[in-house]
Write a protein that holds these residues in place. Structure first.
Motif, short mmCIF file in Angstrom:
data_model
loop_
_atom_site.label_atom_id
_atom_site.label_comp_id
_atom_site.label_asym_id
_atom_site.label_seq_id
_atom_site.Cartn_x
_atom_site.Cartn_y
_atom_site.Cartn_z
N ARG A 1 1.17 -1.03 0.24
CA ARG A 1 -0.13 -0.14 0.07
C ARG A 1 1.12 1.18 0.47
O ARG A 1 0.65 1.98 -0.47
N ALA A 2 2.05 1.35 1.11
CA ALA A 2 2.84 2.36 0.79
C ALA A 2 3.99 2.36 -0.32
O ALA A 2 3.81 3.72 -0.76
N VAL A 3 3.86 1.33 -1.21
CA VAL A 3 4.22 2.10 -2.12
C VAL A 3 3.61 2.27 -3.25
O VAL A 3 3.77 2.80 -4.23
N VAL A 4 2.37 1.46 -3.15
CA VAL A 4 2.01 2.22 -4.44
C VAL A 4 0.83 3.52 -4.71
O VAL A 4 1.24 4.40 -5.37
N HIS A 5 1.19 4.10 -3.27
CA HIS A 5 0.65 5.55 -2.73
C HIS A 5 1.84 6.59 -2.89
O HIS A 5 1.86 7.54 -4.17
N ASP A 6 3.03 5.62 -2.78
CA ASP A 6 4.31 6.90 -3.12
C ASP A 6 4.06 7.11 -4.34
O ASP A 6 5.17 7.80 -5.29
N LEU A 7 4.59 5.65 -5.50
CA LEU A 7 4.38 6.06 -6.86
C LEU A 7 3.37 7.00 -7.62
O LEU A 7 4.16 7.77 -8.25
N LEU A 8 2.13 6.63 -6.91
CA LEU A 8 1.36 7.75 -7.70
C LEU A 8 1.16 8.81 -7.73
O LEU A 8 0.79 9.88 -8.01
N SER A 9 1.72 8.99 -5.83
CA SER A 9 2.67 10.83 -5.68
C SER A 9 3.49 11.19 -6.31
O SER A 9 3.11 12.68 -6.77
N ALA A 10 4.26 10.06 -6.51
CA ALA A 10 5.31 10.34 -7.43
C ALA A 10 4.43 11.43 -9.15
O ALA A 10 5.30 12.56 -9.48
N TRP A 11 4.01 11.00 -9.59
CA TRP A 11 3.24 11.14 -10.44
C TRP A 11 1.77 12.37 -10.36
O TRP A 11 1.76 12.39 -11.62
#
Length: 115
Positions: free
Chosen positions: A50-60
């Motif tokens: 969940r944290a990785v998905v959130h961080d990935l989306l937040s970066a883009w």
């Protein structure tokens, strides 16, 4: 099916069986639904994904929001190709660990959820 957290104090995380709620012990769930399949998961691994998905989306994307514990939407008018490729790779990796999911990016939360 009843999903329970693995570890010293297992508890129900999610269930599609009637009368079984999050937080119940596996024994309570088994008493309420004797034929339910109990599946143990590593909730720490799910939290990490969940944290990785959130961080990935937040970066883009300019806006990222959790609609519920298991629904994260990214809001944008256009999804960059690199984001789509990265999300597909992340979801494939998660599936290889027994974690299923889907991703949707759109200009509004409702459309992202549908996507």
């Amino acid at each position: 099916m009843v999903v329970i957290s693995a570890g010293a104090r297992p508890a129900v995380v999610a269930s599609d069986a009637t009368g079984i709620a999050a937080g119940m012990t596996p024994a309570q769930a088994r008493r309420r639904c004797t034929d339910a399949a109990l599946v143990a998961v590593d909730t720490g691994a799910i939290g990490a994904v969940r944290a990785v998905v959130h961080d990935l989306l937040s970066a883009w994307l300019p806006r990222v929001a959790w609609l519920s514990d298991d629904v994260l939407v990214g809001l944008a008018t256009d999804a960059p190709d690199d984001l789509v490729t990265s999300m597909r790779a992340l979801l494939a990796d998660a599936r290889s660990h027994g974690i299923t999911g889907a991703a949707g990016v759109a200009a509004t939360p409702l459309v992202a959820l549908i996507a």
